[in-house]
Design an enzyme around this catalytic site. Structure first.
Site, PDB file in Angstrom:
ATOM      1  N   SER A  96       9.059 -25.238   2.467  1.00 52.80           N
ATOM      2  CA  SER A  96       9.088 -25.801   3.777  1.00 52.80           C
ATOM      3  C   SER A  96      10.199 -25.420   4.565  1.00 52.80           C
ATOM      4  O   SER A  96      11.006 -24.737   4.248  1.00 52.80           O
ATOM      5  CB  SER A  96       9.095 -27.582   3.481  1.00 52.80           C
ATOM      6  OG  SER A  96       7.990 -27.692   2.426  1.00 52.80           O
TER       7      SER A  96
HETATM    8  C1  LIG Z   1       4.267 -27.621   0.466  1.00 55.37           C
HETATM    9  S1  LIG Z   1       4.358 -26.944  -1.139  1.00 55.37           S
HETATM   10  C2  LIG Z   1       5.706 -27.389  -1.996  1.00 55.37           C
HETATM   11  C3  LIG Z   1       7.025 -26.842  -1.754  1.00 55.37           C
HETATM   12  C4  LIG Z   1       8.069 -26.952  -2.678  1.00 55.37           C
HETATM   13  N1  LIG Z   1       8.322 -28.210  -3.347  1.00 55.37           N
HETATM   14  C5  LIG Z   1       9.091 -25.924  -2.601  1.00 55.37           C
HETATM   15  O1  LIG Z   1      10.368 -26.236  -2.589  1.00 55.37           O
HETATM   16  O2  LIG Z   1       8.811 -24.747  -2.315  1.00 55.37           O
HETATM   17  C6  LIG Z   1       2.915 -27.956  -1.936  1.00 55.37           C
HETATM   18  C7  LIG Z   1       2.565 -27.658  -3.382  1.00 55.37           C
HETATM   19  O3  LIG Z   1       1.938 -28.643  -3.948  1.00 55.37           O
HETATM   20  C8  LIG Z   1       0.997 -28.206  -5.008  1.00 55.37           C
HETATM   21  N2  LIG Z   1       0.025 -29.396  -5.253  1.00 55.37           N
HETATM   22  C9  LIG Z   1      -1.046 -29.363  -4.647  1.00 55.37           C
HETATM   23  N3  LIG Z   1      -1.791 -30.328  -5.208  1.00 55.37           N
HETATM   24  C10 LIG Z   1      -1.049 -30.786  -6.500  1.00 55.37           C
HETATM   25  C11 LIG Z   1      -1.439 -31.522  -7.458  1.00 55.37           C
HETATM   26  N4  LIG Z   1      -2.411 -32.122  -7.396  1.00 55.37           N
HETATM   27  N5  LIG Z   1      -0.472 -31.743  -8.369  1.00 55.37           N
HETATM   28  C12 LIG Z   1       0.678 -30.872  -8.462  1.00 55.37           C
HETATM   29  N6  LIG Z   1       0.967 -29.843  -7.276  1.00 55.37           N
HETATM   30  C13 LIG Z   1       0.238 -29.813  -6.435  1.00 55.37           C
HETATM   31  C14 LIG Z   1       0.652 -26.952  -4.422  1.00 55.37           C
HETATM   32  O4  LIG Z   1       0.159 -25.959  -5.319  1.00 55.37           O
HETATM   33  C15 LIG Z   1       1.909 -26.245  -3.816  1.00 55.37           C
HETATM   34  O5  LIG Z   1       2.789 -25.580  -4.423  1.00 55.37           O
END
Ligand SMILES: C[S@@+](CC[C@H](N)C(=O)[O-])C[C@H]1O[C@@H](n2cnc3c(N)ncnc32)[C@H](O)[C@@H]1O
Length: 390
Positions: A96
């Site tokens: 982000s």
């Molecule tokens: C915006 S990114 C997160 C950014 C991260 N916190 C960083 O510092 O880079 C959102 C993440 O949520 C994950 N995601 C989506 N659905 C999910 C779920 N049900 N459980 C765990 N992770 C999930 C996606 O694969 C993605 O990597």
């Protein structure tokens, strides 16, 4: 200049001088090397296209972006990008924007000694910042995508933050390390998964981007009560990708939507009122369930296009065509729902209620589900005070 130490210092100064970095997080931002968490291939948007940027081909551009102000797209199409010649379609992981990361960490309101569960490890950068402040043993992070989880685990180890990265569906939380003082999701939800409430200690908080199919742009801070419920209020404006199983599947296909057989009418409500105004579209999303809005501008003519309202579950759709210098807009509706009528009624209801802003909405989660209410005032209940200051 693409020395990561210089770029990191510049990032820190930008965030500090714009007031977006709380002093309590400054050491963490200074210490965690952001580029070590960014994969060698990132993606940039060009119009509707997603274009890869490879570190090996353009290391300077890659490094500048790693410390730039924008979000970095780190995965598309769940890690299965299209074959050469085909277009990638969706962004499925990203690091982000640094100012959003800083703002959310501040809103999380952590203190040393607290235990935190992060949902959506992604690159691991946010988890590393948490670990720097609280210690690696205090942080657990869950990522649904095994490849992303593995990359994050490696980056965290290399950078000196050996926290637990769990490959799992984060909607279940992570019971073995519960209870948590804070749960922070970095993916948006439409429905807050109840395990998050059950795994947060009474008085603890859950911070998550929250949205409806109509409006994805709220950061909600929930306080978990001793009776197994949680009360949330909107504390910010952020737009995140939804959790995998809460993604919105709305698209429009001009060929399938035949206006000649649809119900026709006109409206005097301008497109901006229902699709551009943050407070109005937030309220419409709260009031009209399952309806997405999609704007399709006409590339050949300025300020001309179509607003689509779509409910894939009932196969209902509506269109509102707009062009400059008009006061009435043609509307067509098809399917069991009259989506435009519902959106228009929600808009008028919002106007009659005094055009309430985000501070007036409350979200309550119980074991039975989630309820959204509009309060009479934006005054803050004493139990919510800390979240509001975020
Ligand atoms: C915006 S990114 C997160 C950014 C991260 N916190 C960083 O510092 O880079 C959102 C993440 O949520 C994950 N995601 C989506 N659905 C999910 C779920 N049900 N459980 C765990 N992770 C999930 C996606 O694969 C993605 O990597």
């Amino acid at each position: 200049m693409t020395d990561p130490r210089v770029l990191s210092q510049q990032l820190l100064e930008r965030l500090a001088s714009s007031g977006e970095l709380a002093p309590a997080w400054s050491d963490a931002f200074a210490a965690v090397p952001r580029h070590q968490f960014i994969p060698d291939t990132i993606w940039i948007t060009r119009g509707a296209e997603l274009i890869p940027v490879h570190r090996a081909e353009d290391p300077q551009e890659w490094m500048r972006r790693a410390y730039g102000p924008a979000a970095m797209i780190t995965q598309v199409d769940d890690g299965h990008p299209a074959r050469p010649g085909r277009r990638e379609r969706s962004i499925t992981s990203s690091a982000s924007q640094p100012n959003v990361v800083a703002g959310m960490l501040d809103a999380l309101d952590v203190q040393p000694g607290m235990r935190v569960l992060e949902i959506g490890t992604g690159t691991g950068y946010n988890a590393a910042l948490l670990a720097h402040r609280l210690g690696s043993a205090a942080v657990t992070s869950v990522e649904i995508d095994p490849d992303l989880a593995e990359q994050a685990r490696r980056a965290l180890m290399t950078s000196g933050y050996p926290l637990a990265v769990i490959t799992a569906d984060g909607t279940r939380g992570y019971p073995p390390h519960a209870p948590y003082d804070r749960i922070m999701s970095t993916a948006a939800v439409q429905q807050v998964p109840y395990p998050w409430i059950a795994q947060t200690r009474p008085g603890g908080k859950i911070l998550t981007p929250w949205g409806t199919p109509y409006h994805n742009g709220a950061l909600v801070s929930f306080t978990v009560n001793g009776d197994g419920t949680a009360h949330g209020r909107i504390v910010g404006n952020v737009a995140f990708m939804f959790l995998r199983d809460q993604r919105i599947d709305a698209s429009v296909d001009d060929e399938e939507c035949d206006e000649t057989t649809a119900r026709a009418r006109h409206t005097r409500v301008a497109p901006y009122s229902v699709a551009g105004d943050y407070d109005a579209s937030l309220a419409i999303g709260m009031t009209v369930p399952g309806c997405s809005v999609i704007m399709a501008s006409d590339p050949r003519a300025e300020l001309t296009g179509t607003l689509w309202f779509v409910d894939p579950d009932t196969h209902s759709w509506a269109t509102l065509r707009y062009q400059p210098h008009t006061r009435t807009y043609p509307v067509h509706q098809s399917g069991p729902r009259n989506l435009w009528d519902e959106v228009e009624a929600a808009y008028h209801g919002w106007c009659q209620a005094g055009r309430p802003g985000p501070q007036r909405w409350r979200i309550t989660v119980t074991p039975e589900g989630q309820q959204v209410t509009l309060t009479e005032t934006s005054a803050i209940h004493p139990a919510e005070k800390h979240a509001a200051g975020a």
